[in-house]
Scaffold this motif. Structure first.
Motif, mmCIF file in Angstrom:
data_model
loop_
_atom_site.group_PDB
_atom_site.id
_atom_site.type_symbol
_atom_site.label_atom_id
_atom_site.label_comp_id
_atom_site.label_asym_id
_atom_site.label_seq_id
_atom_site.Cartn_x
_atom_site.Cartn_y
_atom_site.Cartn_z
ATOM 1 N N LEU A 61 0.829 -1.201 0.000
ATOM 2 C CA LEU A 61 0.000 0.000 0.000
ATOM 3 C C LEU A 61 0.865 1.254 0.000
ATOM 4 N N LYS A 62 1.910 1.265 0.824
ATOM 5 C CA LYS A 62 2.796 2.437 0.892
ATOM 6 C C LYS A 62 3.491 2.676 -0.441
ATOM 7 N N ARG A 63 4.043 1.615 -1.029
ATOM 8 C CA ARG A 63 4.739 1.766 -2.320
ATOM 9 C C ARG A 63 3.774 2.245 -3.402
ATOM 10 N N SER A 64 2.577 1.702 -3.412
ATOM 11 C CA SER A 64 1.579 2.108 -4.410
ATOM 12 C C SER A 64 1.153 3.552 -4.197
ATOM 13 N N LEU A 65 0.985 3.948 -2.945
ATOM 14 C CA LEU A 65 0.611 5.321 -2.614
ATOM 15 C C LEU A 65 1.677 6.299 -3.114
ATOM 16 N N VAL A 66 2.943 5.985 -2.847
ATOM 17 C CA VAL A 66 4.049 6.837 -3.304
ATOM 18 C C VAL A 66 4.051 6.932 -4.828
ATOM 19 N N ASP A 67 3.884 5.802 -5.524
ATOM 20 C CA ASP A 67 3.863 5.815 -6.993
ATOM 21 C C ASP A 67 2.743 6.700 -7.523
ATOM 22 N N MET A 68 1.559 6.577 -6.951
ATOM 23 C CA MET A 68 0.409 7.370 -7.413
ATOM 24 C C MET A 68 0.620 8.861 -7.147
ATOM 25 N N LEU A 69 1.200 9.196 -5.988
ATOM 26 C CA LEU A 69 1.468 10.600 -5.669
ATOM 27 C C LEU A 69 2.523 11.175 -6.603
ATOM 28 N N LYS A 70 3.568 10.387 -6.895
ATOM 29 C CA LYS A 70 4.623 10.836 -7.819
ATOM 30 C C LYS A 70 4.068 11.064 -9.224
ATOM 31 N N ALA A 71 2.994 10.370 -9.554
ATOM 32 C CA ALA A 71 2.367 10.531 -10.870
ATOM 33 C C ALA A 71 1.417 11.732 -10.894
ATOM 34 N N GLY A 72 1.351 12.467 -9.791
ATOM 35 C CA GLY A 72 0.533 13.672 -9.746
ATOM 36 C C GLY A 72 -0.906 13.458 -9.313
ATOM 37 N N ASN A 73 -1.209 12.301 -8.759
ATOM 38 C CA ASN A 73 -2.581 11.988 -8.352
ATOM 39 C C ASN A 73 -2.825 12.316 -6.891
ATOM 40 N N ARG A 74 -4.087 12.530 -6.562
ATOM 41 C CA ARG A 74 -4.561 12.490 -5.188
ATOM 42 C C ARG A 74 -5.020 11.055 -4.982
ATOM 43 N N VAL A 75 -4.867 10.521 -3.790
ATOM 44 C CA VAL A 75 -5.257 9.141 -3.536
ATOM 45 C C VAL A 75 -6.277 9.118 -2.410
ATOM 46 N N SER A 76 -7.478 8.645 -2.735
ATOM 47 C CA SER A 76 -8.536 8.530 -1.736
ATOM 48 C C SER A 76 -8.591 7.084 -1.255
ATOM 49 N N LEU A 77 -8.448 6.912 0.049
ATOM 50 C CA LEU A 77 -8.580 5.591 0.649
ATOM 51 C C LEU A 77 -9.874 5.533 1.460
ATOM 52 N N ASP A 78 -10.930 6.001 0.839
ATOM 53 C CA ASP A 78 -12.283 6.008 1.394
ATOM 54 C C ASP A 78 -12.327 6.363 2.879
ATOM 55 N N GLU A 79 -12.496 5.361 3.754
ATOM 56 C CA GLU A 79 -12.669 5.632 5.180
ATOM 57 C C GLU A 79 -11.423 6.217 5.845
ATOM 58 N N LEU A 80 -10.252 6.079 5.229
ATOM 59 C CA LEU A 80 -9.036 6.658 5.801
ATOM 60 C C LEU A 80 -8.886 8.132 5.443
ATOM 61 N N GLY A 81 -9.308 8.496 4.266
ATOM 62 C CA GLY A 81 -9.168 9.875 3.832
ATOM 63 C C GLY A 81 -8.378 9.966 2.539
ATOM 64 N N THR A 82 -7.936 11.183 2.217
ATOM 65 C CA THR A 82 -7.267 11.443 0.946
ATOM 66 C C THR A 82 -5.855 11.955 1.184
ATOM 67 N N PHE A 83 -4.910 11.430 0.427
ATOM 68 C CA PHE A 83 -3.513 11.839 0.476
ATOM 69 C C PHE A 83 -3.214 12.655 -0.774
ATOM 70 N N TYR A 84 -2.419 13.724 -0.622
ATOM 71 C CA TYR A 84 -2.061 14.548 -1.767
ATOM 72 C C TYR A 84 -0.733 15.246 -1.495
ATOM 73 N N CYS A 85 -0.103 15.764 -2.547
ATOM 74 C CA CYS A 85 1.187 16.433 -2.421
ATOM 75 C C CYS A 85 1.006 17.921 -2.171
ATOM 76 N N HIS A 86 1.924 18.469 -1.405
ATOM 77 C CA HIS A 86 1.978 19.910 -1.137
ATOM 78 C C HIS A 86 3.396 20.379 -1.455
ATOM 79 N N ILE A 87 3.487 21.470 -2.216
ATOM 80 C CA ILE A 87 4.793 22.007 -2.589
ATOM 81 C C ILE A 87 5.077 23.259 -1.784
ATOM 82 N N ASP A 88 6.248 23.303 -1.177
ATOM 83 C CA ASP A 88 6.739 24.483 -0.475
ATOM 84 C C ASP A 88 7.811 25.092 -1.372
#
Length: 154
Positions: A61-88
Motif C-alpha cells: 500500500l505504501k509503495r503504491s501510494l508513493v507511486d500514485m502521488l509521484k504521478a501527480g494523483n490524489r489518492v482517496s482511501l475512502d474511510e481513511l481519507g485522501t492523500f495529496y502532495c503539497h509544494i513548499d
C-alpha cells in the motif's frame, strides 16, 4: 485506551492583547511500528492472515501510494481519507519571476504529503468510547525532578 494531552501556555498571536492562553496539546505515548500495527490488525479484526501478511499488504500500500502521488494523483482511501502532495517553494515578486524565471530544482524547497481525513476520522472526540487523560508537562516533570534532586535527605 485514552488520548493523552498536556496543557501548555503560548503567546496569543491573534488579536492585540498579546497575552498568554492555555491550550491542550496531544501527546503520544509511544510510536507504534509497522510490525506492531500489523500484529494488532491481524489479532483484533478477525482477518485470517498472520501479521507478516498484513505487514506485506502495508508495504504494498505504501509503495503504491508513493507511486500514485509521484504521478501527480490524489489518492482517496475512502474511510481513511485522501492523500495529496503539497509544494513548499520560494516566493518571488513578479519582477523577480520575469528576471529569473522559475526553476524547480532551485525554487522548490520541499514536497510533502498531506492527508485530509475522512469524516469518520476528522473528530475522534465525537466517536464512541474516547477517554482523555492529562499528563504532566515536560516542564512540570523537570521541575519535580530538579526539586527531588535538591532536597536534603531526611
Amino acid at each position: 485506551m485514552a488520548i493523552h494531552y498536556t496543557l501548555t501556555s503560548c503567546k496569543n498571536l491573534v488579536g492585540n492583547n498579546g497575552g498568554k492562553k492555555i491550550y491542550a496539546r496531544a501527546q503520544s505515548v509511544r510510536t507504534v511500528s509497522k510490525t506492531e500495527l500489523a500484529r494488532y490488525a491481524a489479532e483484533h479484526y478477525g482477518v485470517n492472515l498472520d501479521n507478516h501478511c498484513v505487514e506485506s499488504v502495508i508495504d504494498m500500500l505504501k509503495r503504491s501510494l508513493v507511486d500514485m502521488l509521484k504521478a501527480g494523483n490524489r489518492v482517496s482511501l475512502d474511510e481513511l481519507g485522501t492523500f495529496y502532495c503539497h509544494i513548499d517553494s520560494v516566493s518571488k515578486t513578479e519582477e523577480e519571476y520575469e528576471e529569473e524565471g522559475f526553476k524547480p530544482s532551485r525554487d522548490i524547497k520541499a514536497v510533502t504529503v498531506k492527508w485530509q481525513p475522512s469524516e469518520d476520522l476528522k473528530s475522534l472526540k465525537d466517536s464512541d468510547f474516547v477517554e482523555f487523560k492529562q499528563k504532566p508537562s515536560k516542564r512540570a516533570v523537570r521541575s519535580k525532578l530538579k526539586e527531588s534532586m535538591t532536597k536534603p535527605e531526611e
